[in-house]
Design a protein around this motif. Structure first.
Motif, mmCIF file in Angstrom:
data_model
loop_
_atom_site.group_PDB
_atom_site.id
_atom_site.type_symbol
_atom_site.label_atom_id
_atom_site.label_comp_id
_atom_site.label_asym_id
_atom_site.label_seq_id
_atom_site.Cartn_x
_atom_site.Cartn_y
_atom_site.Cartn_z
ATOM 1 N N ARG A 151 0.810 -1.224 0.000
ATOM 2 C CA ARG A 151 0.000 0.000 0.000
ATOM 3 C C ARG A 151 0.841 1.271 0.000
ATOM 4 N NH1 ARG A 151 0.169 -2.325 4.779
ATOM 5 N NH2 ARG A 151 0.431 -1.161 6.719
ATOM 6 N N ALA A 152 2.044 1.230 0.581
ATOM 7 C CA ALA A 152 2.895 2.425 0.589
ATOM 8 C C ALA A 152 3.211 2.878 -0.829
ATOM 9 C CB ALA A 152 4.181 2.150 1.355
ATOM 10 N N SER A 153 3.169 1.937 -1.774
ATOM 11 C CA SER A 153 3.475 2.261 -3.168
ATOM 12 C C SER A 153 2.394 3.115 -3.808
ATOM 13 C CB SER A 153 3.658 0.970 -3.988
ATOM 14 O OG SER A 153 4.713 0.200 -3.481
ATOM 15 N N PHE A 154 1.178 3.068 -3.276
ATOM 16 C CA PHE A 154 0.128 3.884 -3.874
ATOM 17 C C PHE A 154 -0.411 4.962 -2.937
ATOM 18 C CE2 PHE A 154 -2.280 0.247 -2.125
ATOM 19 C CZ PHE A 154 -3.290 0.882 -1.426
ATOM 20 N N GLN A 155 -0.360 4.767 -1.633
ATOM 21 C CA GLN A 155 -0.967 5.745 -0.734
ATOM 22 C C GLN A 155 -0.220 7.067 -0.734
ATOM 23 O OE1 GLN A 155 -1.549 3.891 3.133
ATOM 24 N NE2 GLN A 155 -3.554 3.140 2.549
ATOM 25 N N GLU A 156 1.106 7.025 -0.728
ATOM 26 C CA GLU A 156 1.878 8.267 -0.709
ATOM 27 C C GLU A 156 1.663 9.058 -1.991
ATOM 28 O OE1 GLU A 156 6.518 9.817 -0.464
ATOM 29 O OE2 GLU A 156 6.061 7.698 -0.145
ATOM 30 N N ALA A 157 1.743 8.368 -3.142
ATOM 31 C CA ALA A 157 1.530 9.037 -4.424
ATOM 32 C C ALA A 157 0.094 9.535 -4.547
ATOM 33 C CB ALA A 157 1.861 8.091 -5.572
ATOM 34 N N GLY A 158 -0.859 8.739 -4.066
ATOM 35 C CA GLY A 158 -2.253 9.152 -4.110
ATOM 36 C C GLY A 158 -2.509 10.399 -3.297
ATOM 37 N N THR A 159 -1.893 10.489 -2.128
ATOM 38 C CA THR A 159 -2.034 11.677 -1.295
ATOM 39 C C THR A 159 -1.478 12.903 -2.009
ATOM 40 O OG1 THR A 159 -1.907 10.380 0.734
ATOM 41 C CG2 THR A 159 -1.410 12.732 0.913
ATOM 42 N N GLY A 179 1.645 5.168 -11.509
ATOM 43 C CA GLY A 179 1.437 4.425 -12.746
ATOM 44 C C GLY A 179 2.490 3.351 -12.952
ATOM 45 N N GLY A 180 3.735 3.656 -12.570
ATOM 46 C CA GLY A 180 4.803 2.677 -12.706
ATOM 47 C C GLY A 180 4.585 1.465 -11.824
ATOM 48 N N TYR A 181 4.152 1.710 -10.586
ATOM 49 C CA TYR A 181 3.876 0.590 -9.683
ATOM 50 C C TYR A 181 2.753 -0.282 -10.245
ATOM 51 C CZ TYR A 181 1.466 -1.975 -6.053
ATOM 52 O OH TYR A 181 0.818 -2.968 -5.364
ATOM 53 N N GLY A 205 -9.928 -7.149 -22.975
ATOM 54 C CA GLY A 205 -9.423 -6.520 -24.192
ATOM 55 C C GLY A 205 -8.821 -5.149 -23.965
ATOM 56 N N LEU A 206 -8.800 -4.682 -22.715
ATOM 57 C CA LEU A 206 -8.204 -3.387 -22.416
ATOM 58 C C LEU A 206 -6.684 -3.466 -22.518
ATOM 59 C CD1 LEU A 206 -10.278 -2.415 -19.238
ATOM 60 C CD2 LEU A 206 -10.545 -1.474 -21.537
ATOM 61 N N SER A 207 -6.084 -2.362 -22.930
ATOM 62 C CA SER A 207 -4.622 -2.302 -22.970
ATOM 63 C C SER A 207 -4.085 -2.139 -21.548
ATOM 64 C CB SER A 207 -4.173 -1.118 -23.825
ATOM 65 O OG SER A 207 -4.530 0.112 -23.191
ATOM 66 N N ASP A 208 -2.791 -2.385 -21.372
ATOM 67 C CA ASP A 208 -2.186 -2.202 -20.059
ATOM 68 C C ASP A 208 -2.304 -0.745 -19.616
ATOM 69 O OD1 ASP A 208 -1.556 -4.843 -20.064
ATOM 70 O OD2 ASP A 208 0.620 -4.590 -20.033
ATOM 71 N N GLU A 209 -2.186 0.197 -20.560
ATOM 72 C CA GLU A 209 -2.307 1.616 -20.214
ATOM 73 C C GLU A 209 -3.705 1.942 -19.703
ATOM 74 O OE1 GLU A 209 -1.096 0.434 -23.004
ATOM 75 O OE2 GLU A 209 1.019 1.042 -22.996
ATOM 76 N N GLU A 210 -4.731 1.350 -20.304
ATOM 77 C CA GLU A 210 -6.098 1.564 -19.835
ATOM 78 C C GLU A 210 -6.297 0.935 -18.468
ATOM 79 O OE1 GLU A 210 -8.955 1.887 -23.733
ATOM 80 O OE2 GLU A 210 -8.072 -0.072 -23.320
ATOM 81 N N LEU A 211 -5.749 -0.254 -18.262
ATOM 82 C CA LEU A 211 -5.865 -0.907 -16.955
ATOM 83 C C LEU A 211 -5.192 -0.081 -15.865
ATOM 84 C CD1 LEU A 211 -5.176 -4.627 -17.941
ATOM 85 C CD2 LEU A 211 -7.314 -3.711 -17.022
ATOM 86 N N VAL A 212 -4.047 0.512 -16.177
ATOM 87 C CA VAL A 212 -3.355 1.356 -15.201
ATOM 88 C C VAL A 212 -4.212 2.564 -14.850
ATOM 89 C CG1 VAL A 212 -1.410 2.935 -14.891
ATOM 90 C CG2 VAL A 212 -1.011 0.638 -15.765
ATOM 91 N N ILE A 214 -7.496 2.918 -15.036
ATOM 92 C CA ILE A 214 -8.645 2.469 -14.240
ATOM 93 C C ILE A 214 -8.212 2.163 -12.812
ATOM 94 C CG2 ILE A 214 -10.259 0.546 -13.933
ATOM 95 C CD1 ILE A 214 -10.546 0.471 -16.994
ATOM 96 N N ALA A 215 -7.087 1.485 -12.678
ATOM 97 C CA ALA A 215 -6.598 1.111 -11.344
ATOM 98 C C ALA A 215 -6.272 2.345 -10.506
ATOM 99 C CB ALA A 215 -5.362 0.222 -11.472
ATOM 100 N N ILE A 216 -5.640 3.353 -11.117
ATOM 101 C CA ILE A 216 -5.324 4.591 -10.390
ATOM 102 C C ILE A 216 -6.604 5.217 -9.861
ATOM 103 C CG2 ILE A 216 -4.520 6.975 -10.662
ATOM 104 C CD1 ILE A 216 -2.406 5.923 -12.612
ATOM 105 N N LEU A 217 -7.590 5.334 -10.724
ATOM 106 C CA LEU A 217 -8.845 5.979 -10.344
ATOM 107 C C LEU A 217 -9.553 5.215 -9.229
ATOM 108 C CD1 LEU A 217 -10.933 8.170 -10.851
ATOM 109 C CD2 LEU A 217 -11.867 6.772 -12.704
ATOM 110 N N LEU A 218 -9.706 3.910 -9.385
ATOM 111 C CA LEU A 218 -10.434 3.122 -8.388
ATOM 112 C C LEU A 218 -9.672 3.032 -7.070
ATOM 113 C CD1 LEU A 218 -11.841 0.166 -10.541
ATOM 114 C CD2 LEU A 218 -12.973 2.307 -9.892
ATOM 115 N N LEU A 219 -8.354 2.959 -7.155
ATOM 116 C CA LEU A 219 -7.539 2.824 -5.952
ATOM 117 C C LEU A 219 -7.612 4.082 -5.098
ATOM 118 C CD1 LEU A 219 -5.862 0.505 -4.862
ATOM 119 C CD2 LEU A 219 -3.857 1.488 -5.979
ATOM 120 N N ILE A 220 -7.431 5.247 -5.735
ATOM 121 C CA ILE A 220 -7.453 6.504 -4.978
ATOM 122 C C ILE A 220 -8.865 6.812 -4.501
ATOM 123 C CG2 ILE A 220 -7.068 8.982 -5.102
ATOM 124 C CD1 ILE A 220 -4.802 8.451 -7.054
#
Length: 383
Positions: A151-159, A179-181, A205-212, A214-220
């Motif tokens: 979680r430290a990989s996304f919480q700090e950047a999300g904040t 995005g890199g994580y 069928g989503l690209s990796d860029e689209e998945l990233v 979506i993941a950023i949005l849902l995670l934050i």
């Protein structure tokens, strides 16, 4: 031209003073941008429900100017139809009330575990760190298939992405780190799929860029908003013992209370910027193509036309059609999950710790006036 109101004045739970002085007016953001500010409930719904007010916008916070952009792949909150519709449709069925109710036993278990940890923590304890933040973080990590240990990989950047004082360079750096994580996590999942929403989406069928994206949005969005509602709602109820007693009563009482807390606090306020894609009329005023609009959800939810005595917290009142989750095509996808987490967390907290109280005076609580989502940085409590 007046600056957009930001000072909450004497009461930290109220919208900024002067926010609702006019239903529609031109204001200046702290970065110098001029935008139309919409504060009346019916006008806010009109703007958010009309796709001619484009969502393809980046910026709007302090050093980051508003400008029309090509949205990041997958970040559907910054997209218009048909791309927004295509991506959101992949997710809508996964966040229904029925789907979320299947998570109830696990959320109840997580809440119990966090209460156990809170009781073991040294006193005074920080309710944010021990309870309000871990609950939605654990839930969204399990739902998406993101290891909670990372979680430290996304919480700090999300904040950092939600900090109003960030520069363009700082925000871009935080986005690159996050995005890199997630790109690395998705690569791991492609090599060895597991359980979780991201794993399911590998076959969409989503690209990796689209998945990233979506993941950023849902995670934050999936943990920051709910964490702030749990902590800020707890603080508000501690100031209103009679209302707190109602929340403690039963699951049905908590369900009613959650919607009133959402309306009353409106922790996501003026961050929903829109750009007119053509000349539009709003409340008799012409909004020119290319002009920007922002809606104050907090002011709209305190509109006297919405309900009687909107300035009063009444957790037993019938649900009002508030806009705390937004409105229209971009209404919060995860609202059913957020409601469920709060419906479980509030009564469990107040039943386990009936003597819960603030460990510092209210004026010493550090509120998040520097963040895009309102709340508290820490909440020191005793019992």
């Amino acid at each position: 031209m007046r600056a957009i109101p930001t000072d909450r004045g004497a009461c930290p739970f109220d919208p900024p003073a002067g926010m609702a002085d006019e239903p529609l007016s031109k204001v200046r953001l702290s970065n110098g941008d001029q935008v139309w500010l919409v504060t009346r409930h019916d006008l806010v719904r009109q703007v958010l429900g009309d796709t001619r007010f484009s969502s393809e916008i980046d910026g709007g916070f302090l050093d980051v100017p508003l400008h029309a952009v090509q949205p990041q792949l997958g970040m559907f909150i910054q997209m218009d139809p048909p791309e927004h519709t295509r991506l959101r449709r992949l997710l809508t069925g996964r966040f229904t009330v029925q789907r979320m109710q299947r998570l109830r036993p696990r959320i109840e278990q997580i809440v119990t575990e966090r209460l156990d940890a809170l009781e073991r923590a040294p006193r005074p304890a920080d309710l944010v760190a021990e309870f309000a933040l871990p609950i939605p973080s654990l839930v969204i990590c399990e739902l998406l298939g993101v290891p909670y240990a990372e979680r430290a990989s996304f919480q700090e950047a999300g904040t950092k992405l939600l900090t109003l004082t960030g520069t363009q360079e700082e925000l871009e750096e935080a986005m690159m780190r996050l995005g890199g994580y997630l790109a690395e996590l998705i690569a791991r999942k492609r090599a060895e799929p597991g359980e979780g929403l991201l794993d399911d989406l590998l076959e969409s069928g989503l690209s990796d860029e689209e998945l990233v994206g979506i993941a950023i949005l849902l995670l934050i969005a999936g943990h920051e908003t709910t964490a702030n509602m749990i902590s800020l709602g707890t603080l508000l109820l501690l100031q209103h013992p009679d209302q707190l007693a109602f929340v403690r009563q039963s699951p049905e009482a908590a369900k009613t209370a959650v919607d009133e807390l959402l309306r009353y606090l409106s922790i996501v306020d003026v961050g929903m910027f829109r750009r007119a894609s053509t000349d539009l009329e709003l409340d008799g005023q012409i909004i020119r193509e290319g002009e920007f609009v922002t809606c104050s959800l907090a002011a709209a939810n305190r509109d006297p036309a919405l309900l009687d005595r909107p300035e009063v917290l009444e957790v037993s009142r019938p649900k009002a059609p508030h806009v705390a989750f937004g409105f229209g095509p971009h209404q919060c996808l995860g609202q059913n999950l957020a409601r469920l987490e709060m419906e479980i967390a509030y009564p469990a907290l107040f039943r386990r710790l009936p003597g819960l109280r603030l460990a510092v005076p209210l004026e010493k609580v550090p509120f998040k006036s520097d963040m895009a989502i309102y709340g508290v940085h820490r909440l020191e409590v005793e019992w």
